[in-house]
Scaffold this active site. Structure first.
Site, PDB file in Angstrom:
ATOM      1  N   ASP A 186       1.118   1.933   0.300  1.00 21.47           N
ATOM      2  CA  ASP A 186      -0.324   1.862   0.568  1.00 21.47           C
ATOM      3  C   ASP A 186      -0.584   2.167   2.037  1.00 21.47           C
ATOM      4  O   ASP A 186       0.349   2.274   2.831  1.00 21.47           O
ATOM      5  CB  ASP A 186      -0.912   0.499   0.174  1.00 21.47           C
ATOM      6  CG  ASP A 186      -0.023  -0.641   0.623  1.00 21.47           C
ATOM      7  OD1 ASP A 186       0.547  -0.552   1.722  1.00 21.47           O
ATOM      8  OD2 ASP A 186       0.092  -1.637  -0.121  1.00 21.47           O
ATOM      9  N   ASP A 246      -2.635   1.035   5.370  1.00 24.76           N
ATOM     10  CA  ASP A 246      -3.438   0.029   6.060  1.00 24.76           C
ATOM     11  C   ASP A 246      -3.955   0.609   7.367  1.00 24.76           C
ATOM     12  O   ASP A 246      -3.272   1.397   8.027  1.00 24.76           O
ATOM     13  CB  ASP A 246      -2.593  -1.214   6.359  1.00 24.76           C
ATOM     14  CG  ASP A 246      -2.059  -1.870   5.087  1.00 24.76           C
ATOM     15  OD1 ASP A 246      -2.729  -1.763   4.045  1.00 24.76           O
ATOM     16  OD2 ASP A 246      -0.977  -2.470   5.139  1.00 24.76           O
ATOM     17  N   ASP A 258       4.395  -8.858  12.714  1.00 25.34           N
ATOM     18  CA  ASP A 258       5.653  -9.566  12.498  1.00 25.34           C
ATOM     19  C   ASP A 258       6.883  -8.850  13.069  1.00 25.34           C
ATOM     20  O   ASP A 258       7.614  -9.405  13.876  1.00 25.34           O
ATOM     21  CB  ASP A 258       5.843  -9.919  11.005  1.00 25.34           C
ATOM     22  CG  ASP A 258       5.778  -8.702  10.081  1.00 25.34           C
ATOM     23  OD1 ASP A 258       5.415  -7.600  10.549  1.00 25.34           O
ATOM     24  OD2 ASP A 258       6.090  -8.864   8.890  1.00 25.34           O
TER      25      ASP A 258
HETATM   26  P1  ATP Z   1       4.904  -2.891   2.339  1.00 27.67           P
HETATM   27  O1  ATP Z   1       5.589  -1.586   2.283  1.00 27.67           O
HETATM   28  O2  ATP Z   1       5.640  -4.002   1.656  1.00 27.67           O
HETATM   29  O3  ATP Z   1       3.420  -2.862   2.021  1.00 27.67           O
HETATM   30  P2  ATP Z   1       3.914  -3.548   4.955  1.00 27.67           P
HETATM   31  O4  ATP Z   1       4.630  -3.510   6.266  1.00 27.67           O
HETATM   32  O5  ATP Z   1       2.715  -2.672   4.799  1.00 27.67           O
HETATM   33  O6  ATP Z   1       5.014  -3.267   3.869  1.00 27.67           O
HETATM   34  P3  ATP Z   1       2.187  -5.741   4.288  1.00 27.67           P
HETATM   35  O7  ATP Z   1       2.564  -7.054   3.697  1.00 27.67           O
HETATM   36  O8  ATP Z   1       1.359  -4.797   3.491  1.00 27.67           O
HETATM   37  O9  ATP Z   1       3.558  -5.054   4.704  1.00 27.67           O
HETATM   38  O10 ATP Z   1       1.493  -6.048   5.677  1.00 27.67           O
HETATM   39  C1  ATP Z   1       0.868  -5.031   6.461  1.00 27.67           C
HETATM   40  C2  ATP Z   1       1.147  -5.259   7.948  1.00 27.67           C
HETATM   41  O11 ATP Z   1       0.548  -6.493   8.365  1.00 27.67           O
HETATM   42  C3  ATP Z   1       2.623  -5.409   8.288  1.00 27.67           C
HETATM   43  O12 ATP Z   1       3.217  -4.154   8.514  1.00 27.67           O
HETATM   44  C4  ATP Z   1       2.571  -6.238   9.550  1.00 27.67           C
HETATM   45  O13 ATP Z   1       2.297  -5.437  10.677  1.00 27.67           O
HETATM   46  C5  ATP Z   1       1.383  -7.150   9.323  1.00 27.67           C
HETATM   47  N1  ATP Z   1       1.781  -8.464   8.738  1.00 27.67           N
HETATM   48  C6  ATP Z   1       1.882  -8.769   7.428  1.00 27.67           C
HETATM   49  N2  ATP Z   1       2.253 -10.048   7.250  1.00 27.67           N
HETATM   50  C7  ATP Z   1       2.380 -10.578   8.481  1.00 27.67           C
HETATM   51  C8  ATP Z   1       2.735 -11.873   8.977  1.00 27.67           C
HETATM   52  N3  ATP Z   1       3.052 -12.875   8.137  1.00 27.67           N
HETATM   53  N4  ATP Z   1       2.751 -12.057  10.323  1.00 27.67           N
HETATM   54  C9  ATP Z   1       2.435 -11.054  11.161  1.00 27.67           C
HETATM   55  N5  ATP Z   1       2.099  -9.822  10.761  1.00 27.67           N
HETATM   56  C10 ATP Z   1       2.073  -9.573   9.448  1.00 27.67           C
HETATM   57 MG    MG Z   2       1.388  -2.597   3.115  1.00 29.26          MG
END
Ligand code: ATP
Ligand code: MG
Length: 419
Positions: A52, A54, A136
């Site tokens: 996805d 963001d 994170d």
């Molecule tokens: P995925 O491929 O699993 O979607 P993602 O990195 O996009 O991986 P998400 O859970 O969609 O993960 O979160 C989007 C972004 O938000 C992360 O890349 C990170 O920068 C931030 N984020 C998510 N959860 C946290 C957290 N618990 N603490 C700090 N930042 C977070």
């Molecule tokens: Mg994501």
């Protein structure tokens, strides 16, 4: 902050969803910043397909909402805006600032921390630089500007991507205390990306592990789904065991694993099986995965209840109930999954009866397939079921009439059950 120009990275607009590009360009034409961020930038830089897209912006959630008719503001802990394009949802987050900076009274209203340092609310807005350090992992904190094609790296994320290293931003223990789920995310991304874990990040996990007990069970269930239903459950499980976090998600299971190598083998086999199914595009259900994770608990409980005089089915039923009520104190299990999970367990007893009309009918039961797969996993893990799996493998291929003929009891003699 490091700025990487278009000729020094491999991100191409071609690989970014049109909807995400549209959102960013509308933000820019209204005088706001809008960047692709998080997993999408990370995955594009790794040459993978993001799941996805963001977006991070300096516009407030209200301002974003006002720009897009097809949007709504969601969340409380973090307020974010969902912009919908057909089936695709673009998540837009406003830059987060330092929760302890600025005007004390207003920041207290927007951010709250518990005594242990757990972040309860975090809606103080900031700049890109501040937003980056609130994320994170370093590899999750890269920003891509689709207007001039630049990548921004405030925290050394590019270097960690090159070194294939999961690295928490800032002081690991502080960041884990703010949000203990970050420990699970470290292990999950290490598994998913096949990365190592940076030393200080890894070292802080054992000392913070206990803090996972503060996380509401509903949030841990959401995280459970991400850990085990994304196609790399086996590696994730190995990480959870290595870093001893499983015992804070499923303490009941872990209490039985030391003296139960079959239990661990069953869990591992279930994870490998789940990953295989996902890669083949087959359906997987959390009920089956949970049935495997909690099998050591339910098997031990039902054995104890039988020793106390309960009939096998009564014991299994009660054990299922107890296993669920113990587990949901840590990880929530919605009824729509706990019910089929318990049916899979109870079915293990029903599969022991190879005689009678019921046996012939069992094959058509909607839970047969999952229960039969579960039986095979138990055998694969070394449980002795007296070759029951092979018997059902053959029996289920017969048409109903033949099954009935084979399973009809001879005379009134009852058939011995397997224990
Ligand atoms: P995925 O491929 O699993 O979607 P993602 O990195 O996009 O991986 P998400 O859970 O969609 O993960 O979160 C989007 C972004 O938000 C992360 O890349 C990170 O920068 C931030 N984020 C998510 N959860 C946290 C957290 N618990 N603490 C700090 N930042 C977070
Ligand atoms: Mg994501």
């Amino acid at each position: 902050m490091k700025v990487i120009s278009r000729d020094q990275h491999c991100i191409s607009r071609k690989n970014i969803s049109d909807s995400a590009l549209k959102v960013m360009s509308r933000l820019r034409s209204n005088g706001y910043q809008g960047y692709l961020v998080g997993g999408a930038v990370r995955d594009l830089l790794l040459g993978k397909h993001p799941k996805d897209f963001d977006i991070a912006t300096d516009a407030t959630p209200e301002a974003v909402h006002a720009l897009f008719r097809n949007s709504r503001i969601i969340g409380r802990r973090f307020r974010i805006v969902h912009v919908r394009f057909g089936r695709e949802i673009i998540e837009v987050t406003t830059f987060r600032g330092h929760h302890d900076s600025g005007d004390k009274t207003s920041s207290a209203a927007h951010s709250r921390q518990s005594e242990s340092g757990l972040l309860l609310r975090d809606n103080v807005f900031g700049t890109l630089e501040e937003d980056a350090v609130r994320r994170d992992l370093t590899v999750n904190a890269l920003y891509y500007d689709s207007g001039n094609f630049e990548v921004f790296d405030q925290v050394g994320g590019l270097q960690d991507l090159e070194k294939k290293r999961i690295h928490i931003i800032g002081e690991p223990a502080v960041r884990f205390r703010e949000d203990p789920v970050r420990m699970l995310r470290v292990l999950r991304f290490a598994a998913k990306l096949e990365f190592g874990i940076e030393q200080s990040t890894a070292a802080a996990i054992p000392q913070c592990a206990e803090l996972l007990r503060e996380i509401p069970p509903a949030r841990l269930f959401d995280e459970f789904l991400k850990l085990f239903l994304a196609g790399y459950a086996a590696k994730t499980m190995a990480n959870l065991l290595e870093y001893r976090l499983l015992e804070h998600l499923f303490p009941g299971t872990c209490a039985h694993l030391d003296d139960n190598t079959q239990g661990l083998a069953l869990i591992r086999a279930a994870m490998v099986n789940t990953d295989k199914r996902i890669h083949q595009g087959k359906h997987v259900t959390p009920a089956f995965i949970l049935a495997a994770i909690l099998w050591p608990v339910v098997a031990a409980l039902s054995k104890k209840l039988q020793e106390g005089g309960d009939a096998p089915m009564v014991a299994m039923h009660k054990a299922g109930q107890q296993a669920v009520s113990q587990t949901v104190q840590h990880v929530a299990i919605p009824k729509r999954f706990s019910q089929p999970m318990r049916e899979i367990w109870e079915f293990q007893l029903r599969l022991q009866r190879k005689q009678g009309r019921k046996a012939a009918e069992l094959v058509d039961h909607r839970r047969f397939r999952a229960a039969y797969d579960f039986l095979l996993l138990r055998e694969q893990a070394g449980e002795d079921t007296r070759d029951l799996g092979a018997w059902w493998t053959q029996f289920q291929t017969l048409p109903f009439e033949e099954r009935l003929a084979q399973a009809q009891p001879q005379g009134k003699k009852r058939n011995p059950r397997h224990s």
